[in-house]
Design an enzyme around this catalytic site. Structure first.
Site, PDB file in Angstrom:
ATOM      1  N   CYS A 122       0.830  -1.222   0.000  1.00  0.00           N
ATOM      2  CA  CYS A 122       0.000   0.000   0.000  1.00  0.00           C
ATOM      3  C   CYS A 122       0.859   1.264   0.000  1.00  0.00           C
ATOM      4  O   CYS A 122       1.770   1.414   0.807  1.00  0.00           O
ATOM      5  CB  CYS A 122      -0.901   0.017   1.226  1.00  0.00           C
ATOM      6  SG  CYS A 122      -2.010   1.441   1.255  1.00  0.00           S
ATOM      7  N   ARG A 148      -0.259   4.088   0.813  1.00  0.00           N
ATOM      8  CA  ARG A 148      -0.655   4.860   2.004  1.00  0.00           C
ATOM      9  C   ARG A 148      -0.416   4.025   3.261  1.00  0.00           C
ATOM     10  O   ARG A 148      -1.210   4.045   4.193  1.00  0.00           O
ATOM     11  CB  ARG A 148      -2.121   5.286   1.897  1.00  0.00           C
ATOM     12  CG  ARG A 148      -2.376   6.049   0.617  1.00  0.00           C
ATOM     13  CD  ARG A 148      -3.629   6.905   0.613  1.00  0.00           C
ATOM     14  NE  ARG A 148      -3.696   7.566  -0.688  1.00  0.00           N
ATOM     15  CZ  ARG A 148      -4.535   7.227  -1.661  1.00  0.00           C
ATOM     16  NH1 ARG A 148      -5.424   6.258  -1.470  1.00  0.00           N
ATOM     17  NH2 ARG A 148      -4.509   7.856  -2.818  1.00  0.00           N
TER      18      ARG A 148
END
Ligand SMILES: *Cc1c(COP(=O)(O)O)cnc(C)c1O
Length: 443
Positions: free
Chosen positions: A141, A143
């Protein structure tokens, strides 16, 4: 819908006596997310030795674990160490080995955020983070800094801040809903949010970025489709990284979306030991187009913390693009992009096809290595255009889009702009010039 014996075994361990209808219920899937090493071992029969287990637990205390039973069921247990599904879902101790070039927010999304939830980077479109929940925590990911923050469904009041910003920013014609995963919101919330955004007169299209068809395909229900259909034009981008992810269940979810008429795109991330191979990528894009999904972007892996083991050199991406361009259907190839650290946005990169250029001729090569020339016109006079855009008498009906709004290279190319270069604000050479000028003045 295919219910494999492996899925049935997993379901029985999680919820004795449960039936296929439970497995297919996305809320059941969310209730039984796999969040610990023990659970993972118990469900898959894979065992880690004490030392590795210790390292994994340390990893998951920093970057938490969450896998849907469905996605877990796709893991090839016999060869899990080389399995692309396992690698995207389960993570490894390598995540704790950080690299000096890594950043917690490499794309400066937080800095380019005028109000909570909005990242406004490009002139005419915004990214709207409408949920911080994901069904699965992808190990790659971008984020990652936010993964495992307390999962909550944002309140309408929180979302209203973003909606207000879009309302008050007339240049926004394209709103990209992201997260987390927007499809983790309840149906009623999705309905409300889409109706609010669509009611804004200057918003022409809404896009949804989601990994739900990959990790939780049962979330795509008839009820959800009925809601989404009210808000065309609605574009949906998925996130398949490997052909093995296009299971029967995923295909079914995609068929529902495609039959409902949503244009479908796919954003993949180039990941070492997952899909960094021209053959894997070619197979992926072929499967995508067979499922009516158009490959949109192939991302170079971001400089987010904990992703060092997933990163490849840029050359790997170029090699993959070289193997696709010309070799397969034009609509089956994504654009390879590097999301510029610091918030510069996505920068497309390609193999070079222009070999040389003179004032009236271009030398090019094709995908086979054939070298060819294109003869340019000896003179090029724009008969339609007198270069006076501000007093244009062609009834183009461009409204606000006048030339003076252009930025960047587009501005350099325009005739109504006098500067000859774009220079970074802190360019050392120019700073030195200014210093010298100041000295001269002082002398
Ligand atoms: C990727 C992205 C977009 C959308 O970019 P497109 O190239 O139009 O798909 C918009 N805003 C932000 C902040 C993004 O990262």
């Amino acid at each position: 819908m295919i219910y494999t014996s492996n899925q049935e075994k997993i379901a029985q361990k999680l919820d004795k006596g449960s039936e296929i209808s439970s497995w297919k219920d996305w809320k059941w899937q969310l209730k039984h997310l796999v969040r610990t090493v023990e659970q993972f071992e118990n469900l898959t029969g894979i065992k880690f030795d004490e030392e590795e287990k210790h390292g994994l637990e340390e990893t998951f205390s920093k970057f938490p674990l969450s896998i849907t039973p469905y996605y877990l069921s796709l893991i090839n247990k016999k060869n899990y160490r080389n399995d692309p599904v396992f690698k995207q879902a389960f993570g490894s101790v390598h995540e704790l080995q950080t690299d000096a070039s890594e950043l917690s927010d490499p794309l400066s999304e937080d800095q380019d955020s005028p109000v909570e939830g909005i990242t406004h980077r490009y002139p005419d479109r915004v990214l709207f983070h409408v949920s911080n929940i994901c069904a699965m925590y992808c190990r790659h990911c971008t984020r990652k800094r936010k993964v495992g923050d307390v999962d909550y469904v944002p309140s309408k009041d929180q979302l209203r801040k973003g909606i207000e910003y879009i309302k008050n920013t007339p240049q926004v014609r394209d709103v990209l809903l992201s997260g987390g995963d927007p499809f983790m919101l309840p149906d009623s919330m999705i309905d409300w949010l889409l109706s609010e955004i669509q009611a804004i007169p200057h918003v022409e299209v809404i896009r949804i970025g989601t990994r739900v068809p990959v990790v939780l395909p049962y979330r795509i229900t008839d009820d959800l489709i009925a809601i989404l259909k009210k808000y065309q034009p609605l574009w949906i981008n998925t996130h398949f990284n490997h052909p093995r992810e296009l299971s029967a269940s995923a295909s079914e979810a995609i068929t529902m979306l495609a039959d409902a008429g949503f244009p479908l795109g796919n954003q993949s991330v180039l990941l070492a030991d997952v899909n960094d191979c021209p053959r894997i990528m070619k197979s992926l894009v072929h499967k995508l187009v067979k499922n009516r999904i158009r490959p949109y972007y192939l991302y170079q892996c971001d400089l987010s913390e904990g992703l060092a083991h997933f990163r490849t050199p840029i050359g790997k991406g170029i090699e993959i693009m070289e193997s696709l361009i010309g070799h397969t259907s034009g609509f089956a190839r994504p654009t390879y992009v590097i999301d510029a650290p610091g918030g510069g946005g996505k920068i497309p990169v390609m193999p070079n096809y222009i070999i040389s250029w003179s004032t009236n001729k271009v030398v090019l090569r094709n995908y086979e290595g054939v070298i060819t020339t294109y003869k340019e016109p000896d003179s090029y006079e724009r008969r339609m255009c007198d270069r006076n855009c501000n007093n244009c008498d062609l009834e183009l009906d461009l409204r606000e889009a006048d030339e003076s709004d252009s930025i960047g290279i587009e501005k350099l190319l325009s005739d109504s702009y006098d500067n000859i270069s774009l220079v970074p604000e802190d360019n050392e050479r120019l700073l030195r010039r200014n210093e010298e000028e100041d000295e001269e003045k002082g002398a």
